[in-house]
Design a protein around this motif. Structure first.
Motif, PDB file in Angstrom:
ATOM      1  N   VAL A 208      -3.759  -4.885  -0.862  1.00 44.78           N
ATOM      2  CA  VAL A 208      -5.071  -4.078  -0.406  1.00 44.78           C
ATOM      3  C   VAL A 208      -4.656  -3.087   0.734  1.00 44.78           C
ATOM      4  O   VAL A 208      -4.906  -1.871   0.772  1.00 44.78           O
ATOM      5  CB  VAL A 208      -6.177  -5.162   0.335  1.00 44.78           C
ATOM      6  CG1 VAL A 208      -7.179  -4.378   0.905  1.00 44.78           C
ATOM      7  CG2 VAL A 208      -6.939  -5.690  -0.926  1.00 44.78           C
ATOM      8  N   LEU A 209      -3.889  -3.456   1.762  1.00 50.09           N
ATOM      9  CA  LEU A 209      -3.439  -2.715   2.883  1.00 50.09           C
ATOM     10  C   LEU A 209      -2.592  -1.549   2.371  1.00 50.09           C
ATOM     11  O   LEU A 209      -2.559  -0.416   2.944  1.00 50.09           O
ATOM     12  CB  LEU A 209      -2.675  -3.591   3.684  1.00 50.09           C
ATOM     13  CG  LEU A 209      -3.442  -4.446   4.582  1.00 50.09           C
ATOM     14  CD1 LEU A 209      -2.789  -4.997   5.709  1.00 50.09           C
ATOM     15  CD2 LEU A 209      -4.816  -3.556   5.295  1.00 50.09           C
ATOM     16  N   ARG A 210      -1.702  -1.978   1.261  1.00 49.17           N
ATOM     17  CA  ARG A 210      -0.742  -0.709   0.725  1.00 49.17           C
ATOM     18  C   ARG A 210      -1.631   0.390  -0.027  1.00 49.17           C
ATOM     19  O   ARG A 210      -1.040   1.494  -0.025  1.00 49.17           O
ATOM     20  CB  ARG A 210       0.150  -1.452  -0.435  1.00 49.17           C
ATOM     21  CG  ARG A 210       1.386  -2.067   0.411  1.00 49.17           C
ATOM     22  CD  ARG A 210       2.231  -2.299  -0.771  1.00 49.17           C
ATOM     23  NE  ARG A 210       3.165  -0.987  -0.709  1.00 49.17           N
ATOM     24  CZ  ARG A 210       4.131  -0.921  -1.465  1.00 49.17           C
ATOM     25  NH1 ARG A 210       4.731  -1.671  -2.256  1.00 49.17           N
ATOM     26  NH2 ARG A 210       4.828   0.194  -1.537  1.00 49.17           N
ATOM     27  N   ASN A 211      -2.981   0.185  -0.229  1.00 49.75           N
ATOM     28  CA  ASN A 211      -3.588   0.830  -1.047  1.00 49.75           C
ATOM     29  C   ASN A 211      -4.794   1.556  -0.007  1.00 49.75           C
ATOM     30  O   ASN A 211      -5.924   1.582  -0.408  1.00 49.75           O
ATOM     31  CB  ASN A 211      -4.302   0.352  -2.419  1.00 49.75           C
ATOM     32  CG  ASN A 211      -3.276   0.350  -3.489  1.00 49.75           C
ATOM     33  OD1 ASN A 211      -2.879   1.194  -3.904  1.00 49.75           O
ATOM     34  ND2 ASN A 211      -2.706  -1.012  -3.445  1.00 49.75           N
ATOM     35  N   ASP A 212      -4.506   1.519   1.479  1.00 50.60           N
ATOM     36  CA  ASP A 212      -5.718   2.095   2.191  1.00 50.60           C
ATOM     37  C   ASP A 212      -6.907   1.283   2.021  1.00 50.60           C
ATOM     38  O   ASP A 212      -7.985   1.923   2.339  1.00 50.60           O
ATOM     39  CB  ASP A 212      -5.722   3.507   2.012  1.00 50.60           C
ATOM     40  CG  ASP A 212      -4.533   4.156   2.081  1.00 50.60           C
ATOM     41  OD1 ASP A 212      -3.709   3.822   3.120  1.00 50.60           O
ATOM     42  OD2 ASP A 212      -4.291   5.197   1.534  1.00 50.60           O
ATOM     43  N   GLY A 213      -6.773   0.074   1.966  1.00 49.31           N
ATOM     44  CA  GLY A 213      -8.023  -0.931   2.261  1.00 49.31           C
ATOM     45  C   GLY A 213      -8.836  -0.955   0.707  1.00 49.31           C
ATOM     46  O   GLY A 213      -9.959  -1.688   0.705  1.00 49.31           O
ATOM     47  N   ILE A 214      -8.357  -0.332  -0.262  1.00 49.92           N
ATOM     48  CA  ILE A 214      -9.027  -0.674  -1.578  1.00 49.92           C
ATOM     49  C   ILE A 214      -8.507  -1.695  -2.230  1.00 49.92           C
ATOM     50  O   ILE A 214      -7.238  -2.013  -2.319  1.00 49.92           O
ATOM     51  CB  ILE A 214      -8.668   0.689  -2.457  1.00 49.92           C
ATOM     52  CG1 ILE A 214      -9.166   1.942  -1.712  1.00 49.92           C
ATOM     53  CG2 ILE A 214      -9.487   0.663  -3.650  1.00 49.92           C
ATOM     54  CD1 ILE A 214     -10.798   1.940  -1.402  1.00 49.92           C
ATOM     55  N   VAL A 215      -9.484  -2.673  -2.778  1.00 53.59           N
ATOM     56  CA  VAL A 215      -9.017  -3.647  -3.699  1.00 53.59           C
ATOM     57  C   VAL A 215      -8.818  -3.167  -5.070  1.00 53.59           C
ATOM     58  O   VAL A 215      -9.795  -3.180  -5.815  1.00 53.59           O
ATOM     59  CB  VAL A 215     -10.420  -4.742  -3.470  1.00 53.59           C
ATOM     60  CG1 VAL A 215      -9.738  -6.226  -4.017  1.00 53.59           C
ATOM     61  CG2 VAL A 215     -10.702  -4.992  -2.236  1.00 53.59           C
TER      62      VAL A 215
END
Length: 406
Positions: A208-215
């Motif tokens: 999630v954090l690696r994708n800027d908060g997107i699940v």
């Protein structure tokens, strides 16, 4: 010993850099003197030719030879004494002073700078401290997180199938922000030790954090696997509910967040965030298990959170039903402008920003909607959960999120 060798080499290097322009200036002065002496020697040879040809008398030739000889002796004296015997011309008088100045500058660089540096180190440094090689520091890292990580990494380099080592290192990588390394460590720990709820949750959060908060889909799979292993898992439930919200399935997200709240103690540390998501997803959506009055379309926003800024009162709704379309539109714009003003005074109201951005978008005022989104992200940065909700909603409304969030 190595420290002193390096310090000496650095001192020599700095001295060479500082001395080089002074040495070049001295060399230019020496070349000038040599050229001047060569001219005078040519004049002596020319004088001998003129005397032999009868173009000049013997007395005049002797006088000229004496003058040229005097000038040659002056040049030789400058070269020997640094300018003591220089000729009295303005340019020649400046050269000895320049040479002496260069000499003082060179002496200062060669002697004073190293002394000053050494005195400063002895005053503020620790010359008596013993060397601490990297291997010794890794063996006894103390509270230094970087050395602790280096110690485990060194161990894993020789024992890559040590699942416990990867299991220890993965959450440390996550906390210090080395997300690609954290993902690799979690995957290695899962591969070697097998999945458990903590490891799957850690992998999901890292994704999630690696994708800027997107699940992402991969993150959802990790959280779903964690739920299969440990059904009572509010951490995984939260991210799966957030995935529903980010995909625009707000009614399902609301139900999921309400389920988390119902299963959690009132004092649970995550309840404040869960309640924010419940409030954000309640606007315009019938609440789960709500009474018919609450679920009525006209009453839904008020029933969801009557205290939220910008919500119309019952009188406002009744008055709006008596108005023309133009008057009703003007009333709505006035309410939105009032909400905007209140949020500028008190920006720490997440639901208010959600409502303001949505209202401007519904009024087709894209410029103000994006400005409200930008202001909302100042109060609730994009790195946080609230900021991600604002961005997800803005994407659903067709706003230019990339430009606003920069």
């Amino acid at each position: 010993m190595l420290f002193w060798i390096i310090s000496a080499l650095l001192t020599v290097l700095v001295a060479v850099v500082l001395l080089s322009p002074l040495l070049r200036a001295s060399a230019r002065v020496s070349l000038y003197d040599e050229g001047e002496a060569a001219v005078y020697r040519d004049q002596l040879r020319e004088l001998d030719r003129d005397k032999a040809s009868g173009l000049i008398s013997a007395d005049d030739a002797d006088y000229a030879r004496a003058e040229i000889g005097r000038r040659l002796l002056a040049i030789a004296g400058r070269a020997k004494t640094g300018g003591e015997g220089a000729e009295p011309s303005e340019a020649s008088a400046a050269r000895p002073v320049g040479r002496r100045r260069y000499t003082f500058s060179q002496a200062f660089i060669l002697l004073c700078l190293p002394v000053i540096g050494l005195a400063g180190y002895l005053e503020i440094g620790s010359p008596g401290t013993l060397d601490a090689p990297l291997a010794a520091r890794i063996e006894n890292p103390g509270d230094d997180v970087d050395l602790l990580v280096a110690k485990v990494e060194r161990h894993l380099a020789g024992n890559p199938e040590d699942g416990n080592g990867w299991n220890v290192l993965a959450p440390v990588y996550f906390r210090i922000g080395r997300l690609p390394d954290a993902e690799l460590a979690f995957r290695n720990a899962i591969r070697i030790l097998g999945p458990d709820a903590e490891r799957m949750n850690g992998l999901g959060e890292t994704l999630v954090l690696r994708n800027d908060g997107i699940v992402t889909d991969d993150a959802q799979m990790a959280f779903q696997a964690a739920l299969k292993i440990e059904p009572n898992n509010p951490r995984a439930d939260f991210y799966l509910a957030l995935a529903l919200e980010q995909s625009g399935r707000r009614a399902e997200a609301l139900t999921a967040f309400q389920a988390i709240a119902a299963a959690s103690p009132p004092t649970a540390p995550w309840m404040a965030l869960v309640n924010q998501h419940i409030a954000a997803n309640s606007a315009g959506v019938p609440l789960a298990n709500a009474s018919p009055q609450v679920a009525a379309p006209q009453q839904a926003p008020t029933a969801a959170n009557p205290a939220a800024p910008g919500n119309p009162s019952a009188d406002d709704i009744a008055n709006a039903q008596q108005m023309s379309e133009a008057d009703r539109g003007e009333m709505i714009r006035g309410m939105v402008a009032s909400l905007d003003a209140r949020l500028k005074e008190d920006p720490n109201n997440f639901e208010g920003w959600m409502r303001l951005v949505r209202s401007y978008a519904m009024l087709k005022d894209t410029e103000k909607a994006e400005a409200a989104l930008k202001d909302g992200l100042k109060a609730f940065p994009a790195a946080g959960a609230e900021g991600q909700q604002l961005i997800a909603m803005a994407k659903e409304l067709g706003l230019d999120v990339e430009e606003v969030s920069q």
